[in-house]
Structure formats: structure tokens, C-alpha cells
Design a protein around this motif. Structure first.
Motif, PDB file in Angstrom:
ATOM      1  N   ALA A   2      11.110  48.425  28.562  1.00  0.00           N
ATOM      2  CA  ALA A   2      10.843  48.548  27.127  1.00  0.00           C
ATOM      3  C   ALA A   2       9.455  49.107  26.878  1.00  0.00           C
ATOM      4  N   LEU A   3       9.296  49.829  25.776  1.00  0.00           N
ATOM      5  CA  LEU A   3       7.986  50.244  25.291  1.00  0.00           C
ATOM      6  C   LEU A   3       8.026  50.312  23.772  1.00  0.00           C
ATOM      7  N   TYR A   4       6.838  50.394  23.162  1.00  0.00           N
ATOM      8  CA  TYR A   4       6.717  50.402  21.701  1.00  0.00           C
ATOM      9  C   TYR A   4       5.926  51.628  21.289  1.00  0.00           C
ATOM     10  N   LEU A   5       6.487  52.427  20.375  1.00  0.00           N
ATOM     11  CA  LEU A   5       5.853  53.685  19.984  1.00  0.00           C
ATOM     12  C   LEU A   5       6.184  54.004  18.527  1.00  0.00           C
ATOM     13  N   GLY A  21       3.197  49.289  26.427  1.00  0.00           N
ATOM     14  CA  GLY A  21       3.959  50.128  27.341  1.00  0.00           C
ATOM     15  C   GLY A  21       3.475  51.555  27.409  1.00  0.00           C
ATOM     16  N   HIS A  22       2.181  51.784  27.139  1.00  0.00           N
ATOM     17  CA  HIS A  22       1.596  53.120  27.210  1.00  0.00           C
ATOM     18  C   HIS A  22       0.759  53.247  28.484  1.00  0.00           C
ATOM     19  N   ALA A  23       0.502  54.483  28.882  1.00  0.00           N
ATOM     20  CA  ALA A  23      -0.335  54.709  30.050  1.00  0.00           C
ATOM     21  C   ALA A  23      -1.771  54.314  29.752  1.00  0.00           C
ATOM     22  N   SER A  52      10.791  43.142  31.943  1.00  0.00           N
ATOM     23  CA  SER A  52       9.952  44.177  31.340  1.00  0.00           C
ATOM     24  C   SER A  52       9.249  43.522  30.168  1.00  0.00           C
ATOM     25  N   VAL A  53       7.909  43.522  30.181  1.00  0.00           N
ATOM     26  CA  VAL A  53       7.126  42.753  29.209  1.00  0.00           C
ATOM     27  C   VAL A  53       6.281  43.688  28.353  1.00  0.00           C
ATOM     28  N   LEU A  54       6.273  43.417  27.037  1.00  0.00           N
ATOM     29  CA  LEU A  54       5.409  44.088  26.067  1.00  0.00           C
ATOM     30  C   LEU A  54       4.615  43.049  25.307  1.00  0.00           C
ATOM     31  N   ARG A  55       3.552  43.504  24.660  1.00  0.00           N
ATOM     32  CA  ARG A  55       2.845  42.678  23.693  1.00  0.00           C
ATOM     33  C   ARG A  55       2.633  43.517  22.435  1.00  0.00           C
ATOM     34  N   VAL A  56       3.282  43.105  21.353  1.00  0.00           N
ATOM     35  CA  VAL A  56       3.245  43.845  20.095  1.00  0.00           C
ATOM     36  C   VAL A  56       2.843  42.886  18.981  1.00  0.00           C
ATOM     37  N   ASP A  57       1.822  43.262  18.209  1.00  0.00           N
ATOM     38  CA  ASP A  57       1.331  42.428  17.104  1.00  0.00           C
ATOM     39  C   ASP A  57       1.024  41.006  17.564  1.00  0.00           C
ATOM     40  N   LEU A  97      14.178  51.030  24.513  1.00  0.00           N
ATOM     41  CA  LEU A  97      14.709  50.316  25.671  1.00  0.00           C
ATOM     42  C   LEU A  97      15.485  51.292  26.542  1.00  0.00           C
ATOM     43  N   MET A  98      15.061  51.420  27.787  1.00  0.00           N
ATOM     44  CA  MET A  98      15.779  52.212  28.791  1.00  0.00           C
ATOM     45  C   MET A  98      16.434  51.241  29.761  1.00  0.00           C
TER      46      MET A  98
END
Length: 489
Positions: free
Chosen positions: A205-208, A326-328, A140-145, A214-215
Motif C-alpha cells: 500500500a501507499l498514499y498519494l 510509502g514514498h521514496a 505492508s504498513v503506512l502512516r497517514v494523518d 493497493l497493489m
């Protein structure tokens, strides 16, 4: 992971149970005591309209002939490109066991390729002697900052509750560095011993709002079903899940340490995203009808919408097409009222899950721009006509007025034809006039000056389209300007 045949069989049983009318979520809060009942009970879940069913003509992503299986994808859409990472195995790559591959495409319908034309490239594999010495899977990949984070299932061997969750980071999504000292960030709770000995894994994972969520699956949690099915939620302020760590319980988010008794959906191998237009979490999980999307409100107190289904064949959990955090992704046609829901998922088993294909629907009926805060989130990266005969570019909770529409079109996904009243309450950060002065730093960065003398970073093409003369300045002169923000897409 590769040795999860028993887990997938149990997942299918759970999917049939879900479809046959089992709507009570394991661990969900029961009726409140009489003294605590709300004066106004929650509204019934809203039934959303579903249309625009779509799908790829065939397989979109694979590791090539040497790869015996391909499943568990995670998908990010960035700058019009779709990047996916998934679980597979290639001969001669790391220790025998699961590897993580990656490829990209200009469309979710593929085909996905890696640089140089290869079907995919391996980017993450087991680290001998560590908790993930044999298997690295379920990415599960995110990109934050500006930094990528990879959450994954790791195991040193097979079975015996040995699975755990790790995290790695990267500047480009290709070369990864293990974080948390190479140790797992989530272990099996071992609250209940079940026949299913999988343990903890399958992270999403998602960032909000400054939180990493993390689920994940934990077949040993007290809130899991008889077969180990269940999805549990943690959140923290940092990607390693050590800062202000909280767990979702029957009483909402509480400091971590309590039993994992609250499951948000009775499923294995789920994925999720935050949907600004619906102001809700959307959890994708497999049922016999296809990929079912279950919705939760921001506080996990109620289901604000009835579930919807992305139909079609499947063999292993879905990967939602999501933005970098991790948003729509917003609809380019109707961002306030329609949400595109697209998934990549394995559709065949030879004998392990493979043949990743694309399926999607459009969910309509959202009232995504009814409040200022929601409109700012939904329309971030869009522009609307302003009352001052300029175009308002929406970025980071504020409006930037751009005099030339042709320039605004280069800064946003789309310029809407009509104003959105809820945006009128957003602050106007500044106005960029036609032919406004432009500066270029010694490193080549270009910025336009607004009517307040603040510097907005843009591309050289945008400065040229604005008819702005570009002046080369020293680093000291560049740093002396007040930075207003980055308008590059």
C-alpha cells in the motif's frame, strides 16, 4: 504465506522469464486504434545511472531462535529510525500459523531490536473464526494523518483460494485494531481457476494525493499469467477501500467491478513506492539478477525509465525502505538528482525463507526539481537560502522564512547551499523572526508567532534556539491564535 512453497517455485520461473527478455506486461494496453493515436508518441524510457551499491554484512532482522522463518518485510523510516514488520511464527503466540513481528534500528544495516532488547515482538496474529483465523502475513504498513495502517494476507486455512487481504490500524504500530469489521477488503476474483490456488494476498500500500493505493497478487485474476503471477492495483479515498473504489484497467482507473485484466508487473510478492524525484511509481520484484525496479508514470500509461536492479541473493519478495506514506526517502546529499533505493529481503531457505538482509543502490539522473510542484514534493522537509537573506523551510507546498539558519537546521533534514529556482513560485506563508514571541499551551505545546501573528508549532528546543521568550497562556488564548502549521520534524 507459510504454505506457499509452490507459489515461490512458480515465482522463480516467472523471474527467469522476466530476465530472459519478456518485457510485455500481461494485460498492458496494446496499440491504440488509428483514430485514437497520440500526435506525439511517448518518449523512449530514460536510462538512469546506478551506483553506490551497498549491503549489510549479515542478517539484520530475525525473530530469534524459536522463529523458523522470517520474510516479507515492510520498512518505514521515521525520524531517523527504521521500523520493520515481517512474517514469521513464534511458539505460543496465537493460533498455529503465520504471525507478524516488529523491530526497529537506527540503520537499515541493523541490527533490528524490539523494546527491551528482544530480537522482535509479535504484534499481530490470527483471529479464530475469522477469515484470518490461521495466517496473518505479508505486512505492508503506512502512516497517514498520524495513524498507522497494516495491510496483510489472511487465511483461515491452507490452499483452495482461501487467501484474502485485511486491514488493521494503530496509534503506535504495535497495538493493532482490525478495521472493516474484521472482514477482508480484497477477495480473490475467481475469474480463472489455475493450478496455483493461492488466491489474493501479498498487498503493498501507499498514499498519494489523497488516494490509498493497493497493489496485490491474485492468482485467480484473468490478467494473471499461466502460473498466477501478476500484480493488480486498486485505489480509494479511505483505508478500508470502500470510498470511491477504483481499479486499474486497460482504460486507466475505472469504478471497481470490472475483471482484473490489467497487471502492472509479471511477478509475485512485490513492493512499491512513489518516487517524487522521478515523478513515477517504482515496483520492486524479484528476478534472477536480484530485485528489479520497474517504473510506471502517474497514470500507468508508459514506463518513463528503464528498469534498474538491486543485486544480491534473495529467496522471498523485497521490502522497500519507504517514508510513512510509502514514498521514496529523499537523498540527503542530492535530493533533486539522486534517489536511494534500499530493500530488506530474505536471502536463505531453511526450509522456508529467512535471513533478512539489507541491499541498496543510488539511482542518479533524475531531474526532480524541474517544476514547482515536483520541487515542493521532493524538498518537503528541506530548506534553501532565500532572496531575503533568510532561510526558506519547505513544508506542505509552501515556504516558511526563518531568520536564523541555526533554527532552520533544527526544523529540516538539511539546509541546501543553493537556491532551487522552481521553489520561487511557492507561496511564502510567513516569516519567523529572531526572538519572535513563543507561546506554551496548558498541554505543553509550544508555538512561535510569525510576522502575521500566526502560530507555528515547534519544539521547546527550537524556541530556545531562536531566543524566543516563552509565555504560558490559557487554552482559550492558545486556541484564539490562527494555527499556521506544524514545523516539528
Amino acid at each position: 504465506m507459510r504454505d506457499r512453497i509452490g507459489l515461490r517455485w512458480l515465482a522463480a520461473l516467472a523471474a527467469v522469464a522476466l530476465l530472459s527478455g519478456c518485457t510485455q506486461v500481461e494485460g498492458a494496453p496494446g496499440p491504440l486504434p488509428q483514430a485514437e493515436k497520440r500526435v506525439e508518441p511517448p518518449k523512449d524510457p530514460v536510462e538512469l545511472d546506478v551506483g553506490g551499491e551497498r549491503g549489510s554484512a549479515g542478517v539484520v532482522a530475525a525473530g530469534g531462535m524459536p522463529a523458523p522463518y522470517n520474510y516479507g518485510p515492510t520498512v518505514l523510516v521515521e525520524d531517523g529510525k527504521y521500523r520493520t514488520w515481517w512474517c514469521s511464527q513464534l511458539p505460543g503466540v496465537g493460533p498455529p500459523g503465520d504471525d507478524i513481528l516488529t523491530a526497529e534500528s537506527g540503520s537499515p544495516d541493523g541490527p533490528f531490536f524490539a523494546a527491551g532488547g528482544a530480537p522482535a515482538v509479535p504484534v499481530f496474529t490470527g483471529q479464530p473464526g475469522a477469515f484470518d483465523g490461521m495466517h496473518t502475513c505479508d505486512p505492508s504498513v503506512l502512516r497517514v494523518d498520524g495513524r498507522y495502517y497494516l495491510y496483510y494476507t489472511g487465511a483461515a486455512g491452507d490452499h483452495a483460494h482461501g487467501n484474502a487481504i485485511g486491514v488493521a490500524s494503530s496509534e503506535d504500530g504495535l497495538a493493532w485494531r482490525r478495521e472493516a469489521g474484521g472482514r477482508p477488503i480484497v477477495l480473490a476474483s475467481r475469474e480463472v481457476n489455475r493450478e496455483n490456488v493461492y488466491g489474493a494476498g501479498q498487498p503493498s500500500a501507499l498514499y498519494l494525493d489523497g488516494w490509498f493505493y493497493l497493489m496485490f497478487t491474485d492468482t485467480t485474476a484473468s490478467g494473471a499469467g499461466w502460473n498466477g503471477a501478476g500484480q493488480f492495483v486498486l485505489r480509494a479515498r479511505n483505508p478500508e477501500f470502500t470510498d470511491q473504489l477504483q481499479a486499474l484497467t486497460e482504460r486507466g482507473f475505472q469504478p471497481a467491478g470490472a475483471q482484473r485484466s490489467r497487471s502492472v508487473v509479471d511477478a509475485f510478492s512485490a513492493d512499491w513506492m512513489w518516487v517524487p524525484a522521478l515523478d513515477a511509481f517504482a515496483i520492486a520484484h524479484q528476478t534472477s539478477a536480484g530485485t528489479t525496479i520497474t517504473f510506471w508514470d502517474r497514470d500507468f500509461t508508459r514506463h518513463p525509465y528503464e528498469p534498474v536492479v538491486v543485486p544480491g541473493p534473495w529467496r522471498e519478495g523485497p521490502g522497500l525502505v519507504r517514508s510513512s506514506e510509502g514514498h521514496a526517502p529523499a537523498s540527503t546529499v542530492d535530493p533533486c538528482g539522486t534517489v536511494p533505493v534500499d530493500v530488506l529481503r530474505a536471502t536463505a531457505e531453511f526450509p522456508s525463507p529467512t535471513d533478512i538482509r539489507h541491499f541498496g543502490i543510488d539511482v542518479a539522473g533524475a531531474d526532480g526539481c524541474r517544476t514547482t510542484a515536483q520541487a515542493a514534493a521532493v524538498l518537503d522537509g528541506f530548506a534553501v537560502p532565500s532572496p531575503a537573506r533568510t532561510v526558506d523551510v519547505v513544508r506542505a507546498g509552501q515556504r516558511v522564512r526563518v531568520e536564523r539558519r541555526s533554527v532552520a537546521e533544527q526544523l529540516v533534514t538539511r539546509v541546501l547551499d543553493e537556491r532551487v529556482p522552481a521553489l520561487d513560485e511557492l507561496p511564502v506563508a510567513g516569516t519567523i523572526r529572531s526572538a519572535a514571541p513563543a507561546l506554551r499551551s496548558p498541554q505543553g505545546a509550544v508555538g512561535l508567532l510569525d510576522d502575521k501573528g500566526r502560530l507555528w508549532t515547534v519544539t521547546a528546543e527550537v524556541a530556545a534556539a531562536n531566543g524566543s521568550p516563552v509565555t504560558d497562556v490559557s487554552q482559550q488564548e492558545w486556541d484564539a491564535r490562527t494555527p499556521a502549521g506544524d514545523l516539528r520534524r
